[in-house]
Design an enzyme around this catalytic site. Structure first.
Site, PDB file in Angstrom:
ATOM      1  N   ILE A  98       6.390   2.646  -3.930  1.00 51.39           N
ATOM      2  CA  ILE A  98       6.468   1.312  -4.906  1.00 51.39           C
ATOM      3  C   ILE A  98       6.126   0.149  -4.913  1.00 51.39           C
ATOM      4  CG2 ILE A  98       8.837  -0.110  -5.552  1.00 51.39           C
ATOM      5  CD1 ILE A  98      10.684   2.526  -4.500  1.00 51.39           C
ATOM      6  N   LYS A 100      18.601  -1.087   6.638  1.00 52.69           N
ATOM      7  CA  LYS A 100      18.135  -1.777   5.693  1.00 52.69           C
ATOM      8  C   LYS A 100      19.552  -2.903   5.249  1.00 52.69           C
ATOM      9  CE  LYS A 100      15.831  -1.298   2.634  1.00 52.69           C
ATOM     10  NZ  LYS A 100      14.126  -2.044   2.969  1.00 52.69           N
ATOM     11  N   ALA A 140       0.653  -1.100  -0.091  1.00 56.11           N
ATOM     12  CA  ALA A 140      -0.235   0.312   0.418  1.00 56.11           C
ATOM     13  C   ALA A 140       0.892   1.402   0.208  1.00 56.11           C
ATOM     14  CB  ALA A 140      -1.092  -0.262   1.376  1.00 56.11           C
ATOM     15  N   TYR A 183      18.251   4.580   9.041  1.00 62.84           N
ATOM     16  CA  TYR A 183      17.407   4.193   8.028  1.00 62.84           C
ATOM     17  C   TYR A 183      18.024   2.924   7.392  1.00 62.84           C
ATOM     18  CZ  TYR A 183      15.774   3.403   3.641  1.00 62.84           C
ATOM     19  OH  TYR A 183      15.377   2.198   1.901  1.00 62.84           O
ATOM     20  N   THR A 204      18.286  -0.964  -1.532  1.00 58.65           N
ATOM     21  CA  THR A 204      17.960   0.439  -1.510  1.00 58.65           C
ATOM     22  C   THR A 204      19.774   1.157  -1.514  1.00 58.65           C
ATOM     23  OG1 THR A 204      18.974   2.456  -0.387  1.00 58.65           O
ATOM     24  CG2 THR A 204      18.332   1.721   0.600  1.00 58.65           C
ATOM     25  N   ASP A 205      19.930   1.606  -2.434  1.00 56.00           N
ATOM     26  CA  ASP A 205      21.507   1.733  -2.647  1.00 56.00           C
ATOM     27  C   ASP A 205      22.388   2.571  -1.846  1.00 56.00           C
ATOM     28  OD1 ASP A 205      20.161   4.635  -2.737  1.00 56.00           O
ATOM     29  OD2 ASP A 205      21.186   5.171  -4.724  1.00 56.00           O
ATOM     30  N   GLU A 206      21.599   3.283  -0.534  1.00 57.12           N
ATOM     31  CA  GLU A 206      22.255   3.755  -0.300  1.00 57.12           C
ATOM     32  C   GLU A 206      22.540   3.043   1.307  1.00 57.12           C
ATOM     33  OE1 GLU A 206      19.821   6.558   2.707  1.00 57.12           O
ATOM     34  OE2 GLU A 206      19.010   7.597   1.281  1.00 57.12           O
TER      35      GLU A 206
HETATM   36  P1  NAD Z   1       6.955   3.389   1.595  1.00 52.39           P
HETATM   37  O1  NAD Z   1       6.683   4.635   2.771  1.00 52.39           O
HETATM   38  O2  NAD Z   1       5.705   4.457   0.741  1.00 52.39           O
HETATM   39  O3  NAD Z   1       5.361   2.421   2.059  1.00 52.39           O
HETATM   40  C1  NAD Z   1       5.753   1.228   2.139  1.00 52.39           C
HETATM   41  C2  NAD Z   1       4.845   0.867   3.857  1.00 52.39           C
HETATM   42  O4  NAD Z   1       5.315  -0.223   4.164  1.00 52.39           O
HETATM   43  C3  NAD Z   1       3.948   1.592   3.377  1.00 52.39           C
HETATM   44  O5  NAD Z   1       2.426   0.605   2.744  1.00 52.39           O
HETATM   45  C4  NAD Z   1       3.487   1.048   4.930  1.00 52.39           C
HETATM   46  O6  NAD Z   1       2.606   1.348   5.081  1.00 52.39           O
HETATM   47  C5  NAD Z   1       4.084  -0.027   4.783  1.00 52.39           C
HETATM   48  N1  NAD Z   1       4.889  -0.761   6.128  1.00 52.39           N
HETATM   49  C6  NAD Z   1       5.411  -0.091   6.773  1.00 52.39           C
HETATM   50  N2  NAD Z   1       6.164  -0.813   8.395  1.00 52.39           N
HETATM   51  C7  NAD Z   1       5.097  -2.581   8.072  1.00 52.39           C
HETATM   52  C8  NAD Z   1       5.314  -2.687   8.797  1.00 52.39           C
HETATM   53  N3  NAD Z   1       6.279  -3.142   9.844  1.00 52.39           N
HETATM   54  N4  NAD Z   1       4.228  -4.417   8.280  1.00 52.39           N
HETATM   55  C9  NAD Z   1       3.478  -3.982   7.264  1.00 52.39           C
HETATM   56  N5  NAD Z   1       4.063  -3.197   6.202  1.00 52.39           N
HETATM   57  C10 NAD Z   1       4.869  -1.610   7.099  1.00 52.39           C
HETATM   58  O7  NAD Z   1       8.140   3.346   1.035  1.00 52.39           O
HETATM   59  P2  NAD Z   1       8.769   3.056  -0.305  1.00 52.39           P
HETATM   60  O8  NAD Z   1       8.907   4.391  -0.624  1.00 52.39           O
HETATM   61  O9  NAD Z   1       7.402   2.860  -1.912  1.00 52.39           O
HETATM   62  O10 NAD Z   1       9.447   1.864  -0.139  1.00 52.39           O
HETATM   63  C11 NAD Z   1       9.250   1.120  -0.573  1.00 52.39           C
HETATM   64  C12 NAD Z   1      10.521  -0.517  -0.254  1.00 52.39           C
HETATM   65  O11 NAD Z   1      11.981   0.337  -0.847  1.00 52.39           O
HETATM   66  C13 NAD Z   1      11.277   0.136   0.643  1.00 52.39           C
HETATM   67  O12 NAD Z   1      11.778  -1.532   1.523  1.00 52.39           O
HETATM   68  C14 NAD Z   1      12.709   1.315   0.607  1.00 52.39           C
HETATM   69  O13 NAD Z   1      14.078   0.439   1.540  1.00 52.39           O
HETATM   70  C15 NAD Z   1      13.335   0.737  -0.988  1.00 52.39           C
HETATM   71  N6  NAD Z   1      13.367   1.410  -1.417  1.00 52.39           N
HETATM   72  C16 NAD Z   1      13.092   2.828  -1.327  1.00 52.39           C
HETATM   73  C17 NAD Z   1      13.571   3.765  -2.541  1.00 52.39           C
HETATM   74  C18 NAD Z   1      12.167   5.152  -2.235  1.00 52.39           C
HETATM   75  O14 NAD Z   1      13.299   6.307  -3.139  1.00 52.39           O
HETATM   76  N7  NAD Z   1      11.869   5.246  -2.241  1.00 52.39           N
HETATM   77  C19 NAD Z   1      14.571   3.307  -3.232  1.00 52.39           C
HETATM   78  C20 NAD Z   1      15.371   2.495  -2.764  1.00 52.39           C
HETATM   79  C21 NAD Z   1      14.871   1.075  -1.779  1.00 52.39           C
HETATM   80  O1  TDX Z   2      13.225  18.886   2.494  1.00 48.40           O
HETATM   81  C1  TDX Z   2      14.527  18.083   1.125  1.00 48.40           C
HETATM   82  N1  TDX Z   2      14.889  19.050   1.240  1.00 48.40           N
HETATM   83  C2  TDX Z   2      16.050  18.085   0.865  1.00 48.40           C
HETATM   84  O2  TDX Z   2      17.200  18.933  -0.233  1.00 48.40           O
HETATM   85  C3  TDX Z   2      14.653  16.615   1.129  1.00 48.40           C
HETATM   86  C4  TDX Z   2      12.911  15.334   2.117  1.00 48.40           C
HETATM   87  C5  TDX Z   2      15.138  15.737   1.102  1.00 48.40           C
HETATM   88  N2  TDX Z   2      16.591  16.769   0.138  1.00 48.40           N
HETATM   89  C6  TDX Z   2      17.690  16.158  -0.160  1.00 48.40           C
HETATM   90  C7  TDX Z   2      18.637  15.121   0.596  1.00 48.40           C
HETATM   91  C8  TDX Z   2      18.705  14.430  -0.097  1.00 48.40           C
HETATM   92  O3  TDX Z   2      20.216  14.454  -1.058  1.00 48.40           O
HETATM   93  O4  TDX Z   2      17.379  15.256  -1.227  1.00 48.40           O
HETATM   94  C9  TDX Z   2      17.333  13.992  -1.571  1.00 48.40           C
HETATM   95  C10 TDX Z   2      17.122  13.346  -1.566  1.00 48.40           C
HETATM   96  O5  TDX Z   2      16.113  12.931  -0.473  1.00 48.40           O
HETATM   97  P1  TDX Z   2      14.843  12.382  -0.011  1.00 48.40           P
HETATM   98  O6  TDX Z   2      14.260  11.731  -1.241  1.00 48.40           O
HETATM   99  O7  TDX Z   2      15.300  12.333   0.982  1.00 48.40           O
HETATM  100  O8  TDX Z   2      15.947  10.253  -0.128  1.00 48.40           O
HETATM  101  P2  TDX Z   2      16.766   9.720   0.373  1.00 48.40           P
HETATM  102  O9  TDX Z   2      17.564  10.623   1.214  1.00 48.40           O
HETATM  103  O10 TDX Z   2      18.129   9.882  -0.119  1.00 48.40           O
HETATM  104  O11 TDX Z   2      16.552   8.316   0.254  1.00 48.40           O
HETATM  105  C11 TDX Z   2      15.606   8.313  -0.687  1.00 48.40           C
HETATM  106  O12 TDX Z   2      16.321   7.272  -1.733  1.00 48.40           O
HETATM  107  C12 TDX Z   2      16.873   5.689  -0.936  1.00 48.40           C
HETATM  108  C13 TDX Z   2      14.967   6.923  -0.476  1.00 48.40           C
HETATM  109  O13 TDX Z   2      14.284   8.122   0.808  1.00 48.40           O
HETATM  110  C14 TDX Z   2      15.146   5.450   0.643  1.00 48.40           C
HETATM  111  O14 TDX Z   2      13.869   5.011   1.309  1.00 48.40           O
HETATM  112  C15 TDX Z   2      15.719   5.260  -0.902  1.00 48.40           C
HETATM  113  O15 TDX Z   2      16.601   3.641  -0.460  1.00 48.40           O
END
Ligand code: NAD
Ligand code: TDX
Length: 333
Positions: free
Chosen positions: A13, A151, A10, A147, A123-125
């Site tokens: 991604i 991970k 939900a 975070y 994640t790449d992080e």
């Molecule tokens: P998001 O925060 O949008 O969604 C996370 C979802 O997980 C939510 O629906 C939340 O309700 C659910 N959740 C949280 N804790 C839970 C629990 N204990 N049990 C069941 N459900 C739970 O996150 P996203 O950006 O969609 O990221 C999804 C995955 O991809 C994560 O594992 C994140 O680390 C990874 N990821 C994200 C990014 C990015 O840029 N957003 C990049 C690389 C990897």
């Molecule tokens: O208000 C802001 N101002 C700003 O300058 C926020 C929220 C972020 N930033 C900067 C911080 C980072 O350099 O922008 C860049 C991206 O920030 P985020 O969107 O918070 O992402 P990041 O911290 O890079 O992490 C994201 O990528 C890897 C996702 O949140 C993670 O879930 C994923 O694993």
């Protein structure tokens, strides 16, 4: 694969992945387990066919619920996570509970049930920051915020379950992902929605930190590719191959929304802010995956989606988000 458990489906991604998988495989049924934290949103799933998608409201750390959901499934793909770096800096307990303990619970269930494939979305992080070049899967992890450390913890547990118990765990490490349905705490949807409203864009530090931008559908295809063509015990980087300084991203958003640079508000930097992320995706490319979306089209499509779907994000930004925004940005000056 006919029956796939998706956790965190939900969220941003995860919901895009469910939609992608149902579209790509007519015989697939998805069991979507989500706790519905602040980031989980049933609005993300409104258009899905209930005959092929079952929603289960549960925590991945709940052993009974996960065993029940995973019983009889061919694979589990874990998206569930606490995912925002800034929130992990404010308070990390939920990150440990879900990203480490929750993952452990999924691994235990998979071990007991003999689940055929377990894919942990990471994640790449986890690599940490890199000044030049790109990380490969053979490089050591070096997470630098709560975070990314949580991970990396989940990943390492996953690999330990592969080596010790033979649980068929595969890991993907994706870049910064963008597209429809992203919770507006992350920089891209935050800046797009603030720009639409003529509100300031709080840019951290000197704005020169670099992120690699991956369109959400490319990320979902990459995860699916690793699930179907990757090997257990292996890690696959999923890169957008599209690196940008934050200031460049910010300027692009302002241009595309018809705003000028007076909206940029330089604010205090994020503690421990990683300077640059960069990963090499040649291992997954060698299996036949590649990112397809180009930057200009991806940004234009994403901004159009936020413009066309104000019903989706205005609800979010007027709820819990307001308190968060005050706590996160109030002190930043
Ligand atoms: P998001 O925060 O949008 O969604 C996370 C979802 O997980 C939510 O629906 C939340 O309700 C659910 N959740 C949280 N804790 C839970 C629990 N204990 N049990 C069941 N459900 C739970 O996150 P996203 O950006 O969609 O990221 C999804 C995955 O991809 C994560 O594992 C994140 O680390 C990874 N990821 C994200 C990014 C990015 O840029 N957003 C990049 C690389 C990897
Ligand atoms: O208000 C802001 N101002 C700003 O300058 C926020 C929220 C972020 N930033 C900067 C911080 C980072 O350099 O922008 C860049 C991206 O920030 P985020 O969107 O918070 O992402 P990041 O911290 O890079 O992490 C994201 O990528 C890897 C996702 O949140 C993670 O879930 C994923 O694993």
């Amino acid at each position: 694969m006919h029956r796939i458990v998706v956790t965190g489906g939900a969220g941003f991604i995860g919901s895009n992945f469910v939609r992608y998988a149902l579209g790509a495989y007519p015989d697939v049924h998805i069991v979507n387990v989500d706790k519905l934290t602040y980031a989980g949103n049933l609005d993300n799933l409104k258009d899905l066919d209930p005959a092929r998608h079952t929603f289960v409201h549960a925590d991945i750390a709940n052993a009974e619920a996960m065993a029940k959901a995973m019983d009889g499934c061919d694979a589990v793909v874990n998206f569930a996570a606490d995912s925002h770096v800034d929130r992990s800096i404010m308070e990390a307990s939920d990150f440990i509970a879900t990203n480490v303990k929750g993952v452990h619970n999924i691994l235990e269930a998979a071990k007991k049930l003999g689940t055929k494939r377990v894919l942990l979305v990471s994640t790449d992080e986890v690599y940490g920051s890199i000044a030049k070049g790109s990380f490969k899967e053979t490089d050591p992890v070096g997470p630098r915020n709560p975070y990314s450390a949580s991970k990396a913890g989940g990943e390492l547990l996953g690999l330990s379950y592969f080596h010790t118990f033979g649980v068929p765990v595969t890991i993907t490490r994706g870049s910064n992902t963008y597209g429809p349905y992203q919770y507006p705490e992350k920089v891209l949807p935050l800046f797009v929605t603030n720009a639409i409203d003529g509100e300031p864009l709080p840019l951290y530090g000197d704005g020169k930190n670099v992120r690699d931008w991956l369109f959400v559908e490319d990320h979902c295809r990459g995860i699916d590719h690793a699930l179907r063509h990757g090997a257990p015990g292996e890690i696959y980087n999923i890169a957008g191959e599209n690196e940008r300084e934050n200031i460049v991203l910010t300027t692009k958003i302002l241009q595309e929304t018809g705003r000028d640079e007076s909206l940029i508000k330089p604010v205090t930097d994020r503690p421990g802010h990683d300077r640059r992320y960069s990963i090499d995706a040649s291992k997954l490319r060698a299996l036949g995956w590649e990112p397809r979306m180009n930057w200009d089209d991806g940004i234009a499509l994403t901004i159009r989606w936020y413009r066309d779907n104000e019903w989706w994000w205005r609800k979010i930004k007027s709820g819990e988000f307001r308190e968060y925004y005050k706590r996160q940005y109030g002190q930043r000056g």
